[in-house]
Design an enzyme around this catalytic site. Structure first.
Site, PDB file in Angstrom:
ATOM      1  N   GLU A 117       4.246  -4.221 -11.832  1.00  0.00           N
ATOM      2  CA  GLU A 117       6.087  -4.154 -11.912  1.00  0.00           C
ATOM      3  C   GLU A 117       6.501  -4.369 -13.320  1.00  0.00           C
ATOM      4  OE1 GLU A 117       8.017  -3.844  -8.460  1.00  0.00           O
ATOM      5  OE2 GLU A 117       6.798  -1.986  -7.599  1.00  0.00           O
TER       6      GLU A 117
ATOM      7  N   ASP B 197      -6.388   4.507   1.498  1.00  0.00           N
ATOM      8  CA  ASP B 197      -6.391   3.502   0.740  1.00  0.00           C
ATOM      9  C   ASP B 197      -7.877   2.426   1.614  1.00  0.00           C
ATOM     10  OD1 ASP B 197      -4.877   1.550   2.609  1.00  0.00           O
ATOM     11  OD2 ASP B 197      -3.561   2.356   2.417  1.00  0.00           O
TER      12      ASP B 197
ATOM     13  N   ASN C 280       1.570  -4.958  -7.311  1.00  0.00           N
ATOM     14  CA  ASN C 280       2.552  -4.090  -7.189  1.00  0.00           C
ATOM     15  C   ASN C 280       3.461  -4.621  -8.193  1.00  0.00           C
ATOM     16  OD1 ASN C 280       1.553  -1.862  -6.021  1.00  0.00           O
ATOM     17  ND2 ASN C 280       1.354  -2.865  -4.416  1.00  0.00           N
ATOM     18  N   SER C 281       3.621  -5.792  -7.964  1.00  0.00           N
ATOM     19  CA  SER C 281       4.579  -7.327  -9.047  1.00  0.00           C
ATOM     20  C   SER C 281       3.961  -6.637 -10.339  1.00  0.00           C
ATOM     21  CB  SER C 281       4.812  -8.385  -8.188  1.00  0.00           C
ATOM     22  OG  SER C 281       5.283  -7.696  -6.398  1.00  0.00           O
TER      23      SER C 281
ATOM     24  N   HIS D  58       0.720  -1.690   0.030  1.00  0.00           N
ATOM     25  CA  HIS D  58      -0.303   0.173   0.268  1.00  0.00           C
ATOM     26  C   HIS D  58       1.094   1.468  -0.077  1.00  0.00           C
ATOM     27  CE1 HIS D  58      -4.120  -2.046   1.616  1.00  0.00           C
ATOM     28  NE2 HIS D  58      -3.025  -2.325   0.360  1.00  0.00           N
TER      29      HIS D  58
END
Ligand code: UDP
Length: 486
Positions: free
Chosen positions: A380, A121, A376-377, A25
């Protein structure tokens, strides 16, 4: 508490960004804060919950080179020992932590002479009432996929309509306007409806419609169906009246690189182009001892180059390092066979705990990413055109893995076998998935698709006047200026 904003009287909107602890987050919200400052002329104060913050979080938020106009303000540490049992679930612990910290939110916002907006969030929803009392608009930054947002907005209704456990439903869950979610892919927070984890989750997501706007960390080419559903489907239009803004991919653009991290990048420099598999399971991911051994064998059998971010095995929990990531100084030799390290020397690199993921993913030598599929991974990886071997562990990662494998076509899912009640991915399966992705035809196809998404991600962020993430955010900032009479 340090007050970092020095120029609150200037003609720039002042926005407060508040993230719950945890890198999944903090990282995107901090990046979002930087964008508001660097690209959209805002002042931003980032409120940092220091209680139970990981070393990685502290390093990120206290990095020396913050852009002028961005300040990080630490909440003083809170003692949770009387409030949360040691065995409380992660979301219970996190929610009580946030709740206790937010007791001082009102006075902070008053001290700031009321900012133009607060961005939170999903797990900071206690901020809604406080901001409402002060007439400050609250925006939600949804850090996971828009598909998950669609599912979570449906959950209050499911909670009313379904009698037993969702995981026991005989058919996949129909999500309006989106693909159904198979019960085995459901986010694990809904796995036990009697648990405190579930109750907290339901509490937070039931409050999403209180937001004045929702930022989506996605772009339309990645999730065309869920984005359209949230915007246009009658079901969502009824419960979420606030506008939604796809502004992604919001991913970090740089990261602190430690000495070990720098060594890992130097090693990558020496490897052939697109030859290395990067293995990292997010900020919290850990494997059982048996699983660790099978993965090691599979990597060795595959004969491919690799960088493996390793953590001490934990047989009880797949999220064992969630709150202390970057802090455990582990020595891989205590849990990985000495012979494995010796036999793969030169071809493989084992990195304890944490690697500079972004720098590895953007490196020309990286071929693929074995990932737990945290959102997020995923972002990315795709922003750098890298295909994924999906090894979901917890949270909503199974949903992400299925979408990436079956709808987007950039991932291959790893298959676990069930023996004696335990689910373990065998060495042959690891070998198969690694070979197929790094050197096989399927890998080439996934890489081609991932590169297409890399291009479209860059386009979504370009400031060229087209309808995209940059423009969406610019429109919201203009509105903040108008509302704040700036
Ligand atoms: N990360 C990293 N190095 C590591 C492991 C993770 O930099 O060795 C970062 C990664 O770049 C990402 C974040 O940690 O920004 C993980 O977020 P994600 O949503 O993928 O998973 P979570 O940690 O929330 O499970």
């Amino acid at each position: 508490m340090a007050r970092g904003v020095t120029d609150l009287q200037s003609k720039k909107p002042h926005i407060v960004v508040l993230a719950s602890p945890g890198m999944g987050h903090v990282t995107p919200l901090f990046e979002f804060a930087k964008r508001l400052v660097l690209l959209h002329g805002c002042h931003v104060t980032f409120l940092n919950i220091t209680t139970e913050a990981s070393v990685a979080q502290t390093q990120l938020l206290h990095s020396p080179n913050l852009p002028p106009g961005l300040s990080v303000v630490d909440f003083p540490p809170v003692d949770l020992s009387d409030m949360v049992d040691d065995d409380a679930s992660p979301l219970t612990r996190l929610s009580i932590n946030v709740q206790q910290n937010l007791l001082s939110l009102k006075s902070i916002l008053l001290e700031f002479h009321k900012p133009q907006a607060v961005v939170i969030d999903l797990f900071c929803t206690q901020a809604f009432e406080i901001c409402k009392e002060l007439s400050i608009p609250v925006f939600m930054f949804f850090t996971a996929s828009t598909y998950l947002l669609a599912f979570t907005l449906l959950l209050p209704q499911l909670d009313r309509d379904v009698a037993g456990e969702f995981v026991d439903l005989p058919a996949p869950v129909q999500v309006p306007g989106c693909s159904p979610v198979r019960t085995q892919d459901l986010i694990d927070l809904v796995g036990n409806r009697k648990s405190d984890n579930y109750k907290w989750f339901l509490h937070h997501l039931s409050r999403v419609p209180m937001a004045d706007g929702v930022f989506l960390n996605t772009w339309e080419d990645l999730e065309p169906v869920p984005v359209r559903a949230i915007r246009e489907h009658a079901f969502y239009k009824k419960i979420l009246t606030a506008p939604v803004y796809p502004i992604g991919p919001v991913i970090k653009e740089s990261e602190p690189v430690t000495e070990t991290g720098a060594e890992c990048l130097t090693w990558l420099d020496e490897q052939p182009e697109h030859s290395v598999l990067f293995i990292a399971l997010g900020s919290g991911g850990t494997l059982s001892a048996e699983q660790l051994t099978e993965l090691a064998w599979g990597l060795e059998l595959s004969g491919q180059r690799f960088i493996w971010v390793v953590r001490a095995p934990n047989d009880a929990s797949a999220t064992a390092t969630f709150f202390n990531v970057g802090g455990d100084k582990n020595d891989p030799r205590t849990y990985l066979a000495e012979r494995f390290i010796e036999r793969t020397r030169g071809r493989g690199l084992v990195v304890p705990s944490w690697a500079p993921q972004l720098s590895v993913l953007r490196h020309r030598s990286t071929a693929a990413f074995l990932s737990h599929c945290g959102w997020n991974s995923v972002l990315e990886s795709l922003s750098h055109g890298v295909p994924i071997i999906a090894w979901p562990l917890y949270a909503e990662q199974r949903m992400n893995a299925t979408t990436m494998a079956e709808e987007v076509g950039v991932a291959v899912k790893i298959v676990a076998e069930e023996t004696a009640g335990k689910r373990v991915v065998g060495r042959e399966e690891v070998e198969r998935a690694v070979r197929m992705t790094v050197e096989g035809e399927k890998g080439k196809e996934m890489r081609r698709k991932a590169r297409e998404l890399k291009q479209s991600a860059a386009k979504a962020l370009r400031n060229d006047g087209s309808s995209n993430g940059y423009e969406s955010l610019a429109r919201v900032v203009s509105q903040w200026k108008v509302n704040g009479k700036i």
